[in-house]
Write an enzyme that holds these catalytic residues in place. Structure first.
Site, PDB file in Angstrom:
ATOM      1  N   ARG A   4       1.556  70.868 -31.891  1.00 10.24           N
ATOM      2  CA  ARG A   4       2.316  71.920 -32.563  1.00 10.24           C
ATOM      3  C   ARG A   4       3.613  72.190 -31.806  1.00 10.24           C
ATOM      4  NH1 ARG A   4      -2.096  76.642 -33.207  1.00 10.24           N
ATOM      5  NH2 ARG A   4      -1.424  76.802 -31.040  1.00 10.24           N
ATOM      6  N   ARG A  24       1.743  94.927 -24.754  1.00  6.30           N
ATOM      7  CA  ARG A  24       2.459  93.705 -24.367  1.00  6.30           C
ATOM      8  C   ARG A  24       3.587  94.012 -23.375  1.00  6.30           C
ATOM      9  NH1 ARG A  24       2.297  88.691 -26.788  1.00  6.30           N
ATOM     10  NH2 ARG A  24       1.066  89.464 -28.519  1.00  6.30           N
ATOM     11  N   LYS A  32      -7.545  83.768 -22.915  1.00  4.49           N
ATOM     12  CA  LYS A  32      -7.814  85.166 -23.283  1.00  4.49           C
ATOM     13  C   LYS A  32      -8.600  85.282 -24.589  1.00  4.49           C
ATOM     14  CE  LYS A  32      -3.643  86.857 -23.276  1.00  4.49           C
ATOM     15  NZ  LYS A  32      -2.935  85.603 -22.923  1.00  4.49           N
ATOM     16  N   ARG A  82      -2.674  70.049 -25.745  1.00  4.42           N
ATOM     17  CA  ARG A  82      -3.492  70.346 -26.930  1.00  4.42           C
ATOM     18  C   ARG A  82      -3.018  69.534 -28.141  1.00  4.42           C
ATOM     19  NH1 ARG A  82      -4.296  76.566 -27.083  1.00  4.42           N
ATOM     20  NH2 ARG A  82      -2.087  76.573 -27.620  1.00  4.42           N
TER      21      ARG A  82
END
Length: 216
Positions: free
Chosen positions: A161, A88, A13, A127
């Site tokens: 992360r 949201r 997005k 990632r």
């Protein structure tokens, strides 16, 4: 053009929002940027949001809505905007409708980026980010570094992360399905939803999105 962008975490997005906003010459309004800007500028809304965040609580809808309202009233948004991360949930979508009605505006489209759940998990969990510079991002499958665990750009250590772990990603997807996904049905009832596949190269997805928006 006034657009809401929706889709699960990992659907791309942020990337698509930036590209579409540039092509359509409208501002990209993301919830994350709104929070950061208000907190760094120490606005009243920013101080209020920070007080909730510091206490480990969710920022109430009314604070998020007030920030979005302020941003949408800026001169550069007069010709349209692209909302990313807001609304949201259905109550925020209803509040946005009320706000737009008050301002005598309406949404033109809700762009829904679709991606299979396992692909989303693979994208995010793979990632790896550089400890020296968070803008240096790699992926164990799609864009691996030349040397495992080492940043190609500066030689820094690459790490995963905490919020990119598979367990966290699946929890985020659960939240998306229960809280955010219902807004797609809400907007479908208004005939605003355009659904496109978020799979493939970035340029291909952008092309698909622009084509779908033209049809609207």
């Amino acid at each position: 053009m006034r657009i809401v962008l929706v889709g699960p975490p990992g659907a791309g997005k942020g990337t698509q929002a930036t590209r579409l906003a540039e092509t359509l010459h409208i501002p990209h309004i993301s919830t994350g940027d709104l929070f950061r800007a208000n907190i760094s500028q120490q606005t009243e809304l920013g101080k209020l949001a920070k007080s909730y965040m510091d206490a480990g609580n969710l920022v109430p809808d009314e604070v998020t809505i007030a920030m979005a309202k302020d941003r949408m009233e800026q001169p550069d948004a007069a010709g349209g905007f692209l909302l990313d991360g807001f609304p949201r949930n259905v109550s925020q979508a209803e509040a946005l409708d009320e706000l737009l009605e008050t301002e005598q505006m309406q949404l033109d489209a809700v762009l829904d980026l679709e991606a299979p759940e396992e692909e989303v998990v693979k994208r995010i969990a793979g990632r790896r980010v550089c400890r020296n510079e968070s803008a240096h991002v790699f992926h164990v499958t799609y864009s691996p570094p030349k040397q495992e665990g080492v940043c190609d750009v500066c030689g820094g250590e690459l790490y995963q992360r905490d919020d990119d772990s598979e367990e966290t990603v699946r929890k985020r997807l659960e939240v998306y399905h229960t809280q955010t996904e219902p807004i797609i049905d809400y907007y479908k009832a208004q005939g605003l939803v355009v659904t496109i596949s978020a799979m493939g190269k970035v340029d291909e997805v952008t092309g698909r999105a622009l084509e779908a928006l033209k049809r609207k």
